[in-house]
Design a protein around this motif. Structure first.
Motif, PDB file in Angstrom:
ATOM      1  N   GLY A   1       0.813  -1.209   0.000  1.00 29.94           N
ATOM      2  CA  GLY A   1       0.000   0.000   0.000  1.00 29.94           C
ATOM      3  C   GLY A   1       0.846   1.258   0.000  1.00 29.94           C
ATOM      4  O   GLY A   1       2.077   1.216   0.035  1.00 29.94           O
ATOM      5  N   TRP A   2       0.131   2.371  -0.052  1.00 25.73           N
ATOM      6  CA  TRP A   2       0.753   3.691  -0.104  1.00 25.73           C
ATOM      7  C   TRP A   2       0.284   4.540   1.057  1.00 25.73           C
ATOM      8  O   TRP A   2      -0.820   4.368   1.559  1.00 25.73           O
ATOM      9  CB  TRP A   2       0.332   4.435  -1.385  1.00 25.73           C
ATOM     10  N   LEU A   3       1.094   5.516   1.408  1.00 30.87           N
ATOM     11  CA  LEU A   3       0.719   6.607   2.298  1.00 30.87           C
ATOM     12  C   LEU A   3       0.473   6.165   3.731  1.00 30.87           C
ATOM     13  O   LEU A   3       1.234   5.393   4.288  1.00 30.87           O
ATOM     14  CB  LEU A   3      -0.493   7.357   1.732  1.00 30.87           C
ATOM     15  N   HIS A   4      -0.581   6.670   4.343  1.00 27.80           N
ATOM     16  CA  HIS A   4      -0.899   6.371   5.735  1.00 27.80           C
ATOM     17  C   HIS A   4      -2.418   6.389   5.895  1.00 27.80           C
ATOM     18  O   HIS A   4      -3.140   6.756   4.985  1.00 27.80           O
ATOM     19  CB  HIS A   4      -0.239   7.387   6.681  1.00 27.80           C
ATOM     20  N   GLY A   5      -2.853   5.996   7.089  1.00 28.35           N
ATOM     21  CA  GLY A   5      -4.286   6.019   7.357  1.00 28.35           C
ATOM     22  C   GLY A   5      -5.019   4.806   6.824  1.00 28.35           C
ATOM     23  O   GLY A   5      -6.242   4.826   6.719  1.00 28.35           O
ATOM     24  N   ARG A   6      -4.283   3.743   6.479  1.00 23.56           N
ATOM     25  CA  ARG A   6      -4.931   2.569   5.905  1.00 23.56           C
ATOM     26  C   ARG A   6      -4.616   1.275   6.648  1.00 23.56           C
ATOM     27  O   ARG A   6      -5.373   0.326   6.569  1.00 23.56           O
ATOM     28  CB  ARG A   6      -4.515   2.413   4.443  1.00 23.56           C
TER      29      ARG A   6
ATOM     30  N   LEU B   1      -2.091  -0.732  22.223  1.00 21.61           N
ATOM     31  CA  LEU B   1      -3.234  -0.870  21.338  1.00 21.61           C
ATOM     32  C   LEU B   1      -3.137   0.142  20.211  1.00 21.61           C
ATOM     33  O   LEU B   1      -2.640   1.252  20.410  1.00 21.61           O
ATOM     34  CB  LEU B   1      -4.531  -0.653  22.116  1.00 21.61           C
ATOM     35  N   ALA B   2      -3.615  -0.236  19.048  1.00 18.18           N
ATOM     36  CA  ALA B   2      -3.622   0.662  17.893  1.00 18.18           C
ATOM     37  C   ALA B   2      -4.923   0.450  17.135  1.00 18.18           C
ATOM     38  O   ALA B   2      -5.471  -0.651  17.118  1.00 18.18           O
ATOM     39  CB  ALA B   2      -2.430   0.378  16.981  1.00 18.18           C
ATOM     40  N   GLU B   3      -5.391   1.517  16.527  1.00 14.06           N
ATOM     41  CA  GLU B   3      -6.585   1.396  15.701  1.00 14.06           C
ATOM     42  C   GLU B   3      -6.567   2.465  14.630  1.00 14.06           C
ATOM     43  O   GLU B   3      -5.924   3.505  14.769  1.00 14.06           O
ATOM     44  CB  GLU B   3      -7.854   1.503  16.541  1.00 14.06           C
TER      45      GLU B   3
ATOM     46  N   VAL C   1     -10.566   0.456   8.284  1.00 19.04           N
ATOM     47  CA  VAL C   1     -10.756   0.185   9.699  1.00 19.04           C
ATOM     48  C   VAL C   1      -9.922  -1.032  10.080  1.00 19.04           C
ATOM     49  O   VAL C   1     -10.005  -2.084   9.443  1.00 19.04           O
ATOM     50  CB  VAL C   1     -12.243  -0.074  10.041  1.00 19.04           C
ATOM     51  N   ALA C   2      -9.105  -0.871  11.121  1.00 18.34           N
ATOM     52  CA  ALA C   2      -8.300  -1.980  11.630  1.00 18.34           C
ATOM     53  C   ALA C   2      -8.008  -1.742  13.097  1.00 18.34           C
ATOM     54  O   ALA C   2      -7.958  -0.603  13.559  1.00 18.34           O
ATOM     55  CB  ALA C   2      -6.997  -2.102  10.845  1.00 18.34           C
TER      56      ALA C   2
ATOM     57  N   ARG D   1      -7.794  -6.419  10.237  1.00 17.33           N
ATOM     58  CA  ARG D   1      -8.344  -5.422   9.317  1.00 17.33           C
ATOM     59  C   ARG D   1      -9.810  -5.768   9.081  1.00 17.33           C
ATOM     60  O   ARG D   1     -10.146  -6.885   8.740  1.00 17.33           O
ATOM     61  CB  ARG D   1      -7.584  -5.441   8.001  1.00 17.33           C
ATOM     62  N   PHE D   2     -10.686  -4.788   9.245  1.00 15.45           N
ATOM     63  CA  PHE D   2     -12.116  -5.001   9.075  1.00 15.45           C
ATOM     64  C   PHE D   2     -12.620  -4.500   7.740  1.00 15.45           C
ATOM     65  O   PHE D   2     -13.558  -5.054   7.188  1.00 15.45           O
ATOM     66  CB  PHE D   2     -12.891  -4.319  10.210  1.00 15.45           C
ATOM     67  N   SER D   3     -12.060  -3.432   7.233  1.00 18.75           N
ATOM     68  CA  SER D   3     -12.492  -2.937   5.924  1.00 18.75           C
ATOM     69  C   SER D   3     -11.372  -2.108   5.326  1.00 18.75           C
ATOM     70  O   SER D   3     -10.541  -1.587   6.059  1.00 18.75           O
ATOM     71  CB  SER D   3     -13.771  -2.107   6.047  1.00 18.75           C
TER      72      SER D   3
END
Length: 176
Positions: free
Chosen positions: A73-78, A147-149, A156-157, A170-172
């Motif tokens: 993947g790329w970037l962040h927030g995923r 913890l991380a989310e 969403v993970a 990972r949920f979605s």
């Protein structure tokens, strides 16, 4: 590598077409890091010039890293992979107390507020989630899971890390 009309470097989510593009984006990111490093150095020099550095509490941290196909993947927030969530955290205590000490124990972003409060000798509220980093300095902090989310633009993970293991769910948008 410089942007070209075919590879304008406007949006890393869509600009990746060949390995050279990845190298260009990493070089741009490295340039961002170098700029931030230079500006932080300027900040520290100004504190010293003003005679404030010795008594200052300085906390330097990042909010996230970036992914450049490390896990596809790329970037962040995923995702919650290390390249995104293992970030720098540097604390300079007043009087240069514990200068040069590296803490091996796992710490978290939620530890920043209690660290600042304890350094300022402000009583810690009993329901504070984090713990002061000062407790980890002698190496006596009890290991605890981190913890991380993520919930960002449909990604969403949840994850947990112990001293030796890490689990990510990972949920979605996909269910891995």
């Amino acid at each position: 590598p410089h942007p070209t009309p075919e590879h304008p470097a406007r949006d890393p989510r869509t600009d990746y077409k060949e390995p050279l593009d990845r190298e260009r984006m990493i070089a741009q990111y490295d340039g961002d890091i170098a700029f931030g490093d230079r500006e932080f150095g300027r900040f520290v020099r100004e504190l010293k010039a003003a005679g404030l550095y010795e008594d200052a509490l300085v906390v330097f941290l990042s909010d996230h890293g970036e992914e450049f196909l490390d896990h596809g993947g790329w970037l962040h927030g995923r995702t919650l992979f290390d390249e995104l969530i293992r970030v720098p955290l540097v604390v300079k205590f007043p009087g240069n107390r514990c200068a040069g000490t590296r803490v091996a124990e796992q710490v978290q972003g939620i530890d920043v507020l209690p660290t600042v409060l304890e350094a300022m000798e402000v009583p810690l509220p009993g329901d504070l989630a984090g713990q002061p980093l000062q407790r980890a300095l002698p190496g006596g902090a009890k290991p605890r899971p981190a913890l991380a989310e993520i919930s960002h633009r449909g990604f969403v993970a949840h994850g947990v890390r112990t001293e030796g293991d890490k689990f990510i769910r990972r949920f979605s948008p996909q269910d891995d």
